[in-house]
Motif scaffolding. Structure first.
Motif, PDB file in Angstrom:
ATOM      1  N   GLY A 107       0.815  -1.211   0.000  1.00 39.03           N
ATOM      2  CA  GLY A 107       0.000   0.000   0.000  1.00 39.03           C
ATOM      3  C   GLY A 107       0.846   1.256   0.000  1.00 39.03           C
ATOM      4  N   VAL A 108       1.951   1.242   0.750  1.00 34.50           N
ATOM      5  CA  VAL A 108       2.853   2.403   0.786  1.00 34.50           C
ATOM      6  C   VAL A 108       3.475   2.625  -0.590  1.00 34.50           C
ATOM      7  CG1 VAL A 108       4.973   3.336   1.786  1.00 34.50           C
ATOM      8  CG2 VAL A 108       3.323   2.150   3.249  1.00 34.50           C
ATOM      9  N   LEU A 109       3.890   1.539  -1.237  1.00 36.27           N
ATOM     10  CA  LEU A 109       4.479   1.662  -2.575  1.00 36.27           C
ATOM     11  C   LEU A 109       3.442   2.138  -3.581  1.00 36.27           C
ATOM     12  CD1 LEU A 109       6.959   1.321  -4.329  1.00 36.27           C
ATOM     13  CD2 LEU A 109       6.365  -1.091  -4.636  1.00 36.27           C
ATOM     14  N   ALA A 110       2.206   1.630  -3.459  1.00 36.83           N
ATOM     15  CA  ALA A 110       1.137   2.087  -4.346  1.00 36.83           C
ATOM     16  C   ALA A 110       0.864   3.576  -4.144  1.00 36.83           C
ATOM     17  CB  ALA A 110      -0.140   1.281  -4.090  1.00 36.83           C
ATOM     18  N   ALA A 111       0.879   4.027  -2.884  1.00 39.68           N
ATOM     19  CA  ALA A 111       0.675   5.448  -2.598  1.00 39.68           C
ATOM     20  C   ALA A 111       1.808   6.288  -3.180  1.00 39.68           C
ATOM     21  CB  ALA A 111       0.581   5.669  -1.084  1.00 39.68           C
ATOM     22  N   PHE A 112       3.037   5.764  -3.113  1.00 41.58           N
ATOM     23  CA  PHE A 112       4.175   6.495  -3.681  1.00 41.58           C
ATOM     24  C   PHE A 112       4.029   6.636  -5.189  1.00 41.58           C
ATOM     25  CE2 PHE A 112       8.305   6.712  -5.706  1.00 41.58           C
ATOM     26  CZ  PHE A 112       8.916   7.740  -5.017  1.00 41.58           C
ATOM     27  N   ILE A 113       3.665   5.559  -5.866  1.00 41.12           N
ATOM     28  CA  ILE A 113       3.538   5.602  -7.332  1.00 41.12           C
ATOM     29  C   ILE A 113       2.413   6.545  -7.736  1.00 41.12           C
ATOM     30  CG2 ILE A 113       2.915   4.226  -9.354  1.00 41.12           C
ATOM     31  CD1 ILE A 113       4.356   1.869  -7.967  1.00 41.12           C
ATOM     32  N   LEU A 114       1.277   6.449  -7.050  1.00 43.92           N
ATOM     33  CA  LEU A 114       0.153   7.330  -7.369  1.00 43.92           C
ATOM     34  C   LEU A 114       0.520   8.781  -7.115  1.00 43.92           C
ATOM     35  CD1 LEU A 114      -2.817   7.473  -8.253  1.00 43.92           C
ATOM     36  CD2 LEU A 114      -3.459   7.235  -5.846  1.00 43.92           C
ATOM     37  N   GLY A 115       1.204   9.046  -6.004  1.00 47.32           N
ATOM     38  CA  GLY A 115       1.623  10.407  -5.693  1.00 47.32           C
ATOM     39  C   GLY A 115       2.648  10.929  -6.674  1.00 47.32           C
ATOM     40  N   PHE A 116       3.579  10.074  -7.088  1.00 49.34           N
ATOM     41  CA  PHE A 116       4.608  10.476  -8.054  1.00 49.34           C
ATOM     42  C   PHE A 116       3.972  10.904  -9.370  1.00 49.34           C
ATOM     43  CE2 PHE A 116       7.418   9.605 -11.586  1.00 49.34           C
ATOM     44  CZ  PHE A 116       8.625  10.152 -11.186  1.00 49.34           C
ATOM     45  N   VAL A 117       3.073  10.085  -9.903  1.00 47.46           N
ATOM     46  CA  VAL A 117       2.432  10.404 -11.186  1.00 47.46           C
ATOM     47  C   VAL A 117       1.583  11.661 -11.066  1.00 47.46           C
ATOM     48  CG1 VAL A 117       0.788   9.575 -12.912  1.00 47.46           C
ATOM     49  CG2 VAL A 117       2.466   7.998 -11.944  1.00 47.46           C
ATOM     50  N   THR A 118       0.865  11.788  -9.939  1.00 48.93           N
ATOM     51  CA  THR A 118       0.017  12.964  -9.731  1.00 48.93           C
ATOM     52  C   THR A 118       0.849  14.238  -9.655  1.00 48.93           C
ATOM     53  OG1 THR A 118      -1.620  11.634  -8.531  1.00 48.93           O
ATOM     54  CG2 THR A 118      -1.705  14.021  -8.220  1.00 48.93           C
ATOM     55  N   SER A 119       1.932  14.196  -8.916  1.00 48.64           N
ATOM     56  CA  SER A 119       2.784  15.375  -8.768  1.00 48.64           C
ATOM     57  C   SER A 119       3.463  15.738 -10.075  1.00 48.64           C
ATOM     58  CB  SER A 119       3.837  15.118  -7.686  1.00 48.64           C
ATOM     59  OG  SER A 119       4.774  16.168  -7.632  1.00 48.64           O
ATOM     60  N   PHE A 120       3.977  14.738 -10.772  1.00 53.46           N
ATOM     61  CA  PHE A 120       4.728  15.004 -11.995  1.00 53.46           C
ATOM     62  C   PHE A 120       3.852  15.664 -13.052  1.00 53.46           C
ATOM     63  CE2 PHE A 120       6.915  14.170 -15.942  1.00 53.46           C
ATOM     64  CZ  PHE A 120       8.250  14.325 -15.606  1.00 53.46           C
ATOM     65  N   ASN A 121       2.585  15.285 -13.112  1.00 49.07           N
ATOM     66  CA  ASN A 121       1.685  15.817 -14.141  1.00 49.07           C
ATOM     67  C   ASN A 121       0.837  16.997 -13.654  1.00 49.07           C
ATOM     68  OD1 ASN A 121       2.376  13.844 -16.164  1.00 49.07           O
ATOM     69  ND2 ASN A 121       1.222  12.355 -14.975  1.00 49.07           N
ATOM     70  N   GLN A 122       1.153  17.517 -12.469  1.00 50.90           N
ATOM     71  CA  GLN A 122       0.358  18.606 -11.893  1.00 50.90           C
ATOM     72  C   GLN A 122       0.545  19.898 -12.682  1.00 50.90           C
ATOM     73  OE1 GLN A 122      -1.988  20.950 -10.032  1.00 50.90           O
ATOM     74  NE2 GLN A 122      -1.908  18.823  -9.368  1.00 50.90           N
ATOM     75  N   VAL A 123      -0.589  20.552 -13.004  1.00 55.20           N
ATOM     76  CA  VAL A 123      -0.534  21.800 -13.772  1.00 55.20           C
ATOM     77  C   VAL A 123      -1.101  22.998 -13.007  1.00 55.20           C
ATOM     78  CG1 VAL A 123      -1.331  23.002 -15.859  1.00 55.20           C
ATOM     79  CG2 VAL A 123      -0.513  20.653 -16.018  1.00 55.20           C
ATOM     80  N   PRO A 124      -2.369  22.968 -12.525  1.00 53.21           N
ATOM     81  CA  PRO A 124      -2.984  24.202 -11.993  1.00 53.21           C
ATOM     82  C   PRO A 124      -2.195  24.861 -10.865  1.00 53.21           C
ATOM     83  CG  PRO A 124      -4.635  22.488 -12.279  1.00 53.21           C
ATOM     84  CD  PRO A 124      -3.316  21.829 -12.477  1.00 53.21           C
TER      85      PRO A 124
END
Length: 259
Positions: free
Chosen positions: A185-202
């Protein structure tokens, strides 16, 4: 027969709607012409090569990677204890706490970015770098708390209680029993957070500044001056990277079990 045909038609239209823009971007990136256009004017890989030659892309890519990695780690440092507390203890006002934690997801990113700019960066004189780091950490925190909480809710409490009865303290039980069992779960949270942060625009759009921009914001600024297919090529590469990370996460840790 008509029902089966209708099903295939609907499925085809849905896939076209979802994948069509991605295919158009790839085709435009392969264009041999000098302007971003579809259909492509011949085929060439020169724009994919040019992506690595643009200095601003390299610099902003480094900024985005730094924010995605360390912002996600900071969110996990805050989110894992919060998830543990909310799943193991009766926290007063737990529902209110969950709502507050989820607010970066609920509130539009433009509002979050403007609020941080108006009430953090300008009055307190916080630099662009720390402001971006705090903003990305705050945006990722809800994902960390939710994913880790879902993982902990599936962990049997008696395993931790047995460790406590055998003389282990609370922190030791968490480190030796809980953490190894929720590492997926921690690794899944890291991957989801990484993708979300990297593609963040607003949010990044409000907090980026001269000399320090994330890659998506740098792509927008580049298109204001240049309208060649290099941005399409970079978009295609980023899409492949994101899809590859998600597929790898699904293959090795079963990402869909946590999100």
């Amino acid at each position: 027969m008509n029902s089966r045909l209708s099903t295939w038609i609907i499925l085809g239209l849905t896939l076209t709607f979802l994948i069509g823009p991605f295919l158009i971007i790839i085709a435009a990136a392969l264009s041999a012409g000098n302007n971003l256009a579809f259909p492509p004017q011949g085929l060439s890989l020169k724009w994919f090569i040019k992506v690595f030659e643009v200095e601003s892309f390299r610099a902003s890519f480094g900024v985005s990677i730094f924010l995605a990695i360390f912002g996600t780690l900071a969110a996990l440092v805050l989110g894992v204890p919060a998830a543990y507390a909310m799943t193991r203890y009766r926290v007063p006002g737990a529902e209110t706490v969950k709502l507050i934690v989820s607010s970066p997801i609920i509130v539009p990113g433009i509002i979050v970015g403007l609020a941080l700019l108006q009430y953090l960066v300008i009055p307190l004189g916080v630099g662009i770098g720390p402001a971006l780091f705090l903003a990305h950490t705050a945006l990722i925190l809800p994902y960390a708390v939710r994913v880790v909480s879902a993982s902990m809710e599936n962990l049997r409490v008696d395993m931790e209680e047995a460790a406590l009865l055998l003389g282990c303290n609370r922190f030791g039980a968490f480190r030796r029993i809980v953490l190894p069992n929720i590492r997926g779960g921690v690794l899944a949270a890291f991957i989801l957070g990484f993708v979300t942060s990297f593609n963040q625009v607003p949010v990044s759009l409000f907090l980026s500044g001269p000399g320090l921009r994330t890659l998506p914001i740098d792509m927008i600024a580049y298109m204001e001056i240049n309208y060649d297919p290099s941005v399409a090529a970079l978009s295609a590469l980023l899409a492949f990277m994101s899809v590859g990370i998600v597929f790898a996460a699904e293959r090795f840790i079963g990402l869909s079990r946590y999100v």
